[in-house]
Design a protein around this motif. Structure first.
Motif, PDB file in Angstrom:
ATOM      1  N   ARG A 244     -11.907  13.480  29.437  1.00 27.04           N
ATOM      2  CA  ARG A 244     -10.461  13.341  29.654  1.00 27.04           C
ATOM      3  C   ARG A 244     -10.150  11.859  29.613  1.00 27.04           C
ATOM      4  O   ARG A 244     -10.776  11.080  30.333  1.00 27.04           O
ATOM      5  CB  ARG A 244     -10.048  13.954  30.984  1.00 27.04           C
ATOM      6  CG  ARG A 244      -8.529  13.853  31.205  1.00 27.04           C
ATOM      7  CD  ARG A 244      -8.045  14.602  32.441  1.00 27.04           C
ATOM      8  NE  ARG A 244      -7.991  16.029  32.134  1.00 27.04           N
ATOM      9  CZ  ARG A 244      -8.656  16.972  32.794  1.00 27.04           C
ATOM     10  NH1 ARG A 244      -9.409  16.664  33.818  1.00 27.04           N
ATOM     11  NH2 ARG A 244      -8.539  18.231  32.452  1.00 27.04           N
ATOM     12  N   GLY A 245      -9.216  11.475  28.765  1.00 22.57           N
ATOM     13  CA  GLY A 245      -8.854  10.071  28.656  1.00 22.57           C
ATOM     14  C   GLY A 245     -10.023   9.203  28.213  1.00 22.57           C
ATOM     15  O   GLY A 245     -10.114   8.055  28.615  1.00 22.57           O
ATOM     16  N   GLY A 246     -10.928   9.772  27.416  1.00 25.90           N
ATOM     17  CA  GLY A 246     -12.077   9.018  26.933  1.00 25.90           C
ATOM     18  C   GLY A 246     -13.209   8.887  27.926  1.00 25.90           C
ATOM     19  O   GLY A 246     -14.191   8.191  27.662  1.00 25.90           O
ATOM     20  N   LEU A 247     -13.098   9.547  29.073  1.00 20.65           N
ATOM     21  CA  LEU A 247     -14.144   9.456  30.100  1.00 20.65           C
ATOM     22  C   LEU A 247     -14.703  10.843  30.419  1.00 20.65           C
ATOM     23  O   LEU A 247     -13.967  11.842  30.400  1.00 20.65           O
ATOM     24  CB  LEU A 247     -13.580   8.842  31.386  1.00 20.65           C
ATOM     25  CG  LEU A 247     -12.976   7.442  31.251  1.00 20.65           C
ATOM     26  CD1 LEU A 247     -12.290   7.037  32.540  1.00 20.65           C
ATOM     27  CD2 LEU A 247     -14.055   6.432  30.881  1.00 20.65           C
ATOM     28  N   ARG A 248     -15.992  10.886  30.749  1.00 19.52           N
ATOM     29  CA  ARG A 248     -16.608  12.152  31.163  1.00 19.52           C
ATOM     30  C   ARG A 248     -15.953  12.651  32.451  1.00 19.52           C
ATOM     31  O   ARG A 248     -15.617  11.868  33.325  1.00 19.52           O
ATOM     32  CB  ARG A 248     -18.095  11.961  31.441  1.00 19.52           C
ATOM     33  CG  ARG A 248     -18.935  11.782  30.221  1.00 19.52           C
ATOM     34  CD  ARG A 248     -20.423  11.753  30.655  1.00 19.52           C
ATOM     35  NE  ARG A 248     -21.273  11.481  29.533  1.00 19.52           N
ATOM     36  CZ  ARG A 248     -21.732  12.414  28.698  1.00 19.52           C
ATOM     37  NH1 ARG A 248     -21.416  13.667  28.889  1.00 19.52           N
ATOM     38  NH2 ARG A 248     -22.523  12.081  27.703  1.00 19.52           N
TER      39      ARG A 248
END
Length: 150
Positions: free
Chosen positions: A85-89
């Protein structure tokens, strides 16, 4: 277009727009919702179902494709989960041993006809009642708009 087809844009395909010596990701993104409104593609041999989805798995790999916000059918569990989500795990990654165990369990549940080397017959997922109903509504909406544009 001359016959009133509801075409919004034309685009260059991957193989036309990519050099033969430059690899590309062989995947396709199909729009299923636009501005909160479910949409679908009706092109010949490329029909999609509208709305965000979830796959519910029952015993024997009896899969049901449904809408992401619907309750799982009795005896099934949802398979798809958010991992980025949003480029983060969103959590720790699966371990290789967990992925291997999941694969081996799924493989063991496949019917023999699906595991055959020659002419395997893949299991076919069914659509949930809610997804089938939404598909009918969106298909009707598209057909009505197409007829009105003629």
């Amino acid at each position: 277009m001359r016959e009133g087809a509801p075409i919004d844009a034309y685009a260059v395909g991957t193989k036309v727009g990519t050099a033969a010596d430059a690899p590309y990701l062989d995947a396709a993104y199909k729009l299923v919702e636009y501005d909160g409104r479910p949409v679908m593609k009706l092109s010949s041999a490329k029909v999609t179902s509208p709305g965000p989805k979830q796959v519910f798995r029952g015993p024997g790999l009896d899969d049901v494709v449904g809408l992401a916000n619907e309750e799982p059918p009795v005896g099934t569990e949802p398979l798809l989960r958010t991992v980025m989500r949003g480029g983060l795990r969103t959590g720790p990654p699966d371990t290789l041993s967990a992925a291997r165990a999941r694969f081996e369990a799924d493989l063991a549940e496949l019917p023999e006809s699906a595991r055959s080397i020659d002419g395997p017959v893949p299991p076919v997922a069914s659509a949930s009642t809610r997804l089938s109903a939404l598909t009918s509504v969106v298909r009707h909406r598209i057909a009505t708009r197409s007829e009105a544009a003629r």
